[in-house]
Design a protein around this motif. Sequence first.
Motif, PDB file in Angstrom:
ATOM      1  N   ILE A 155       0.850  -1.194   0.000  1.00  0.00           N
ATOM      2  CA  ILE A 155       0.000   0.000   0.000  1.00  0.00           C
ATOM      3  C   ILE A 155       0.885   1.244   0.000  1.00  0.00           C
ATOM      4  CG2 ILE A 155      -1.546   1.406   1.434  1.00  0.00           C
ATOM      5  CD1 ILE A 155      -2.986  -1.117   2.234  1.00  0.00           C
ATOM      6  N   TYR A 156       0.628   2.117  -0.949  1.00  0.00           N
ATOM      7  CA  TYR A 156       1.250   3.440  -0.992  1.00  0.00           C
ATOM      8  C   TYR A 156       0.212   4.389  -0.400  1.00  0.00           C
ATOM      9  CZ  TYR A 156       4.206   7.160  -2.902  1.00  0.00           C
ATOM     10  OH  TYR A 156       5.049   8.248  -3.053  1.00  0.00           O
ATOM     11  N   PRO A 157       0.319   4.689   0.897  1.00  0.00           N
ATOM     12  CA  PRO A 157      -0.792   5.321   1.628  1.00  0.00           C
ATOM     13  C   PRO A 157      -1.331   6.597   0.986  1.00  0.00           C
ATOM     14  CG  PRO A 157       0.929   4.630   3.136  1.00  0.00           C
ATOM     15  CD  PRO A 157       1.476   4.437   1.763  1.00  0.00           C
ATOM     16  N   PRO A 196       6.078   4.339   3.814  1.00  0.00           N
ATOM     17  CA  PRO A 196       6.236   5.140   5.039  1.00  0.00           C
ATOM     18  C   PRO A 196       5.061   6.045   5.377  1.00  0.00           C
ATOM     19  CG  PRO A 196       8.272   5.135   3.799  1.00  0.00           C
ATOM     20  CD  PRO A 196       7.248   4.467   2.930  1.00  0.00           C
ATOM     21  N   VAL A 197       4.681   5.972   6.652  1.00  0.00           N
ATOM     22  CA  VAL A 197       3.649   6.869   7.182  1.00  0.00           C
ATOM     23  C   VAL A 197       4.194   7.725   8.328  1.00  0.00           C
ATOM     24  CG1 VAL A 197       1.661   5.452   6.513  1.00  0.00           C
ATOM     25  CG2 VAL A 197       2.806   4.999   8.698  1.00  0.00           C
ATOM     26  N   MET A 208       7.779  15.373   3.463  1.00  0.00           N
ATOM     27  CA  MET A 208       7.293  14.837   2.187  1.00  0.00           C
ATOM     28  C   MET A 208       8.053  15.379   0.973  1.00  0.00           C
ATOM     29  SD  MET A 208       4.963  12.648   2.981  1.00  0.00           S
ATOM     30  CE  MET A 208       4.300  12.190   4.602  1.00  0.00           C
ATOM     31  N   ASP A 209       9.343  15.619   1.147  1.00  0.00           N
ATOM     32  CA  ASP A 209      10.162  15.984  -0.010  1.00  0.00           C
ATOM     33  C   ASP A 209      10.224  14.808  -0.986  1.00  0.00           C
ATOM     34  OD1 ASP A 209      12.079  17.808  -1.357  1.00  0.00           O
ATOM     35  OD2 ASP A 209      13.515  16.211  -0.937  1.00  0.00           O
ATOM     36  N   ASP A 210      10.249  13.589  -0.436  1.00  0.00           N
ATOM     37  CA  ASP A 210      10.224  12.379  -1.261  1.00  0.00           C
ATOM     38  C   ASP A 210       9.060  11.489  -0.815  1.00  0.00           C
ATOM     39  OD1 ASP A 210      10.929  10.437  -3.120  1.00  0.00           O
ATOM     40  OD2 ASP A 210      12.487   9.544  -1.851  1.00  0.00           O
ATOM     41  N   ASN A 211       7.920  12.125  -0.608  1.00  0.00           N
ATOM     42  CA  ASN A 211       6.678  11.410  -0.261  1.00  0.00           C
ATOM     43  C   ASN A 211       6.829  10.419   0.891  1.00  0.00           C
ATOM     44  OD1 ASN A 211       5.427  12.865  -2.220  1.00  0.00           O
ATOM     45  ND2 ASN A 211       4.919  11.143  -3.539  1.00  0.00           N
ATOM     46  N   GLY A 212       7.531  10.840   1.919  1.00  0.00           N
ATOM     47  CA  GLY A 212       7.605  10.040   3.137  1.00  0.00           C
ATOM     48  C   GLY A 212       8.863   9.221   3.278  1.00  0.00           C
ATOM     49  N   TYR A 213       9.656   9.122   2.215  1.00  0.00           N
ATOM     50  CA  TYR A 213      10.934   8.414   2.318  1.00  0.00           C
ATOM     51  C   TYR A 213      12.025   9.338   2.859  1.00  0.00           C
ATOM     52  CZ  TYR A 213       8.954   4.274   0.225  1.00  0.00           C
ATOM     53  OH  TYR A 213       8.179   3.138   0.015  1.00  0.00           O
ATOM     54  N   ASP A 214      11.589  10.450   3.392  1.00  0.00           N
ATOM     55  CA  ASP A 214      12.447  11.406   4.106  1.00  0.00           C
ATOM     56  C   ASP A 214      11.807  11.604   5.481  1.00  0.00           C
ATOM     57  OD1 ASP A 214      10.338  12.526   2.462  1.00  0.00           O
ATOM     58  OD2 ASP A 214      11.021  14.528   3.040  1.00  0.00           O
ATOM     59  N   ILE A 227       1.152  -6.396   9.344  1.00  0.00           N
ATOM     60  CA  ILE A 227       1.622  -5.162   8.725  1.00  0.00           C
ATOM     61  C   ILE A 227       3.142  -5.116   8.820  1.00  0.00           C
ATOM     62  CG2 ILE A 227       1.516  -2.645   8.720  1.00  0.00           C
ATOM     63  CD1 ILE A 227      -1.237  -3.704   8.324  1.00  0.00           C
ATOM     64  N   ILE A 228       3.823  -5.008   7.667  1.00  0.00           N
ATOM     65  CA  ILE A 228       5.253  -4.718   7.722  1.00  0.00           C
ATOM     66  C   ILE A 228       5.447  -3.264   7.316  1.00  0.00           C
ATOM     67  CG2 ILE A 228       5.934  -7.107   7.325  1.00  0.00           C
ATOM     68  CD1 ILE A 228       6.808  -6.336   4.514  1.00  0.00           C
ATOM     69  N   MET A 229       6.275  -2.566   8.068  1.00  0.00           N
ATOM     70  CA  MET A 229       6.475  -1.138   7.854  1.00  0.00           C
ATOM     71  C   MET A 229       7.704  -0.892   7.006  1.00  0.00           C
ATOM     72  SD  MET A 229       5.362   0.626  11.452  1.00  0.00           S
ATOM     73  CE  MET A 229       5.271   2.265  10.726  1.00  0.00           C
ATOM     74  N   ASP A 230       7.581   0.069   6.133  1.00  0.00           N
ATOM     75  CA  ASP A 230       8.692   0.492   5.294  1.00  0.00           C
ATOM     76  C   ASP A 230       9.600   1.368   6.150  1.00  0.00           C
ATOM     77  OD1 ASP A 230      10.235   1.029   3.038  1.00  0.00           O
ATOM     78  OD2 ASP A 230       8.478   1.292   1.764  1.00  0.00           O
ATOM     79  N   LEU A 231      10.869   0.993   6.253  1.00  0.00           N
ATOM     80  CA  LEU A 231      11.786   1.715   7.131  1.00  0.00           C
ATOM     81  C   LEU A 231      12.983   2.226   6.326  1.00  0.00           C
ATOM     82  CD1 LEU A 231      12.411   2.576  10.041  1.00  0.00           C
ATOM     83  CD2 LEU A 231      13.645   0.417  10.316  1.00  0.00           C
ATOM     84  N   VAL A 232      13.229   3.529   6.450  1.00  0.00           N
ATOM     85  CA  VAL A 232      14.318   4.170   5.720  1.00  0.00           C
ATOM     86  C   VAL A 232      15.390   4.569   6.721  1.00  0.00           C
ATOM     87  CG1 VAL A 232      14.894   5.931   4.015  1.00  0.00           C
ATOM     88  CG2 VAL A 232      12.517   5.137   4.234  1.00  0.00           C
ATOM     89  N   VAL A 233      16.505   3.833   6.751  1.00  0.00           N
ATOM     90  CA  VAL A 233      17.560   4.159   7.706  1.00  0.00           C
ATOM     91  C   VAL A 233      18.904   4.423   7.030  1.00  0.00           C
ATOM     92  CG1 VAL A 233      16.502   3.032   9.704  1.00  0.00           C
ATOM     93  CG2 VAL A 233      17.956   1.690   8.169  1.00  0.00           C
ATOM     94  N   ASN A 234      18.945   4.457   5.702  1.00  0.00           N
ATOM     95  CA  ASN A 234      20.154   4.921   5.026  1.00  0.00           C
ATOM     96  C   ASN A 234      20.288   6.431   5.189  1.00  0.00           C
ATOM     97  OD1 ASN A 234      22.381   4.806   2.898  1.00  0.00           O
ATOM     98  ND2 ASN A 234      20.931   6.222   1.950  1.00  0.00           N
ATOM     99  N   HIS A 235      19.147   7.104   5.278  1.00  0.00           N
ATOM    100  CA  HIS A 235      19.138   8.554   5.394  1.00  0.00           C
ATOM    101  C   HIS A 235      17.921   8.975   6.200  1.00  0.00           C
ATOM    102  CE1 HIS A 235      17.188   7.364   1.546  1.00  0.00           C
ATOM    103  NE2 HIS A 235      16.216   8.148   1.990  1.00  0.00           N
ATOM    104  N   SER A 236      17.930  10.209   6.625  1.00  0.00           N
ATOM    105  CA  SER A 236      16.767  10.797   7.307  1.00  0.00           C
ATOM    106  C   SER A 236      16.335  12.027   6.519  1.00  0.00           C
ATOM    107  CB  SER A 236      17.129  11.192   8.741  1.00  0.00           C
ATOM    108  OG  SER A 236      17.925  12.367   8.751  1.00  0.00           O
ATOM    109  N   SER A 237      15.386  12.742   7.057  1.00  0.00           N
ATOM    110  CA  SER A 237      15.048  14.059   6.518  1.00  0.00           C
ATOM    111  C   SER A 237      15.987  15.108   7.105  1.00  0.00           C
ATOM    112  CB  SER A 237      13.611  14.415   6.905  1.00  0.00           C
ATOM    113  OG  SER A 237      13.365  15.795   6.746  1.00  0.00           O
ATOM    114  N   ASP A 238      16.181  16.202   6.371  1.00  0.00           N
ATOM    115  CA  ASP A 238      16.971  17.296   6.941  1.00  0.00           C
ATOM    116  C   ASP A 238      16.204  18.009   8.053  1.00  0.00           C
ATOM    117  OD1 ASP A 238      15.095  18.610   5.386  1.00  0.00           O
ATOM    118  OD2 ASP A 238      16.526  19.964   4.423  1.00  0.00           O
TER     119      ASP A 238
END
Length: 554
Positions: free
Chosen positions: A24-26, A62-63, A68-74, A105-116
């Motif tokens: 799901i792309y929320p 990601p929720v 939302m610079d990259d639609n939640g992947y930040d 539910i598995i959550m999409d987790l972005v840990v290579n980078h964060s938001s500024d």
Amino acid sequence: MQTPPVEQTTKPVTWWHNSVVYQIYPRSFCDSNGDGIGDIPGIISKLDYLEKLGVDVIWLSPVYKSPMDDNGYDISDYQDIAPEFGTLEDMLELLKLAKARGIRIIMDLVVNHSSDEHEWFKQARKSRDNPYRDYFIWRDGKGDGDLPDDQGSVFGGPAWEYDEQTQAYFYHQFSKRQPDLNWENPKVQDEVHKMMNWWLDKGIGGFRLDVIDLIGKDVDKGIRGNGPRLHPLLKEMNLATFGNRDVLTVGETWDATPETAKLYSNPERNELSMIFQFEHITLSWKGGDKWQPIELDLKAFKQVMTRWQTELSDQGWNSLFWNNHDLPRAVSKYGDDGEYRVKSAKMLATALHLLKGTPYIYQGEELGMTNVAFDSIDDYRDIETLNLYAERVAQGVDPKAMLAAIHENSRDNARTPMHWNNQIHAGFTTGQPWLALNPNYPQINAADALGDENSTFYHYQTLISLRKQFPIIVYGSFRAVEPDHEAVFAYLREFEGQQLLVVANFSAQKQQLLLPKELHGRSGECLIQNQPVESQLVDNLSLDAYESFALLLN
């Protein structure tokens, strides 16, 4: 000559072996409050639909709180929910109600980078001696264009951005608003592990780990993916977080090979459940450039799929997918989104879901949703699409040619809102959608699909059900049939004396398929098909356009 099947032994059953995951792309799934953006309450309202489809797992893009610079992947706060998606209470309610339907539910987790805008980065750029400074990757500079090196960002432009406050460059592999975390700092590792356990304690079913192969990077040597520290870091993550929990973990790994996939997914190595590999996806990118799309070479595709099926047969686990939030719609890319849309969508589903591995369905795939072709670049919202259009056009690429490539491969193809019915805005929202809908929603939508027993939806439902019923689909060995055929993908699955023959014509033309002698005259039970099929095999099969079927042989 047919190669003999690999001896197959029954493996201990793990719950995700026969599961099917629905992504799901929320932002684009279902909007409950009329602001034009999909949200968690909207997802909750569609759980009955997903239960009817039969999926066991939702992969939730990601929720988390994000600019939302990259639609939640930040991500600006890993332990809070973006207001446009709802609240933490909404998220916990989703977990509870999904669990009641047997859905994890598995959550999409972005840990290579964060938001500024993450507090860590806001602190890091205050001064060079701030305690959070080494949470990120910095190099000295004067901001005069003399960059630390010539590495480029995936989204266009350099991978270094100058910070005036501290007179240094920070490293970002994606947007300049997505600074890379410094995984060589043990404090970063500890913070991430603590956060992951916080979510696991809430009851989530695991993680999809975004671009996880980049965390072991060696910036000074220009090594981005599969760096020397990658697998030690994953082992530490496994030990500190999900290793002793019964959850699913899947890593996004763009450069993976079958050899490196074993490092990730061999259970004895204690890293991840599986990875996403993209070798089959990039076959239709000229020279690895997605903005130069080319036709899929089916022979090459079959070679790739065969290698992954056989080399991971007993030392790892495959993920199976055609599309996701970053990729074009499967039926437009690999099938026929015109006359044969429904038939080719069913063919693609059959060819993929009966392989060995865990299948992933991207929202709307079960409806046969198609790519969109907006007339103007101004109608697109994806940061990658917009940046690369501007960059390539400035370099002299014909705007019309670039727009044609965008029509084929833009990430917004997958991100147009979900089609729920043929009413205004396809039932996605009562407001103005954040991204324009595909104008074909009156013809392609969930309401119509649910009312048609021959729809793509029910074909997917059957495939999901078959995976639960037949261990041969989950654990059977793989053997290619006529691997040099240029238009037909056919294979045998074999397990404990059973054989399953799967045949899929990837073309709009009639095709002939020569079967191995051992199958001549055999009959079987047809488990699934997209047109009537004879149960008695002949030596040379005649296949109609996009015909597909699976026979459980007697």
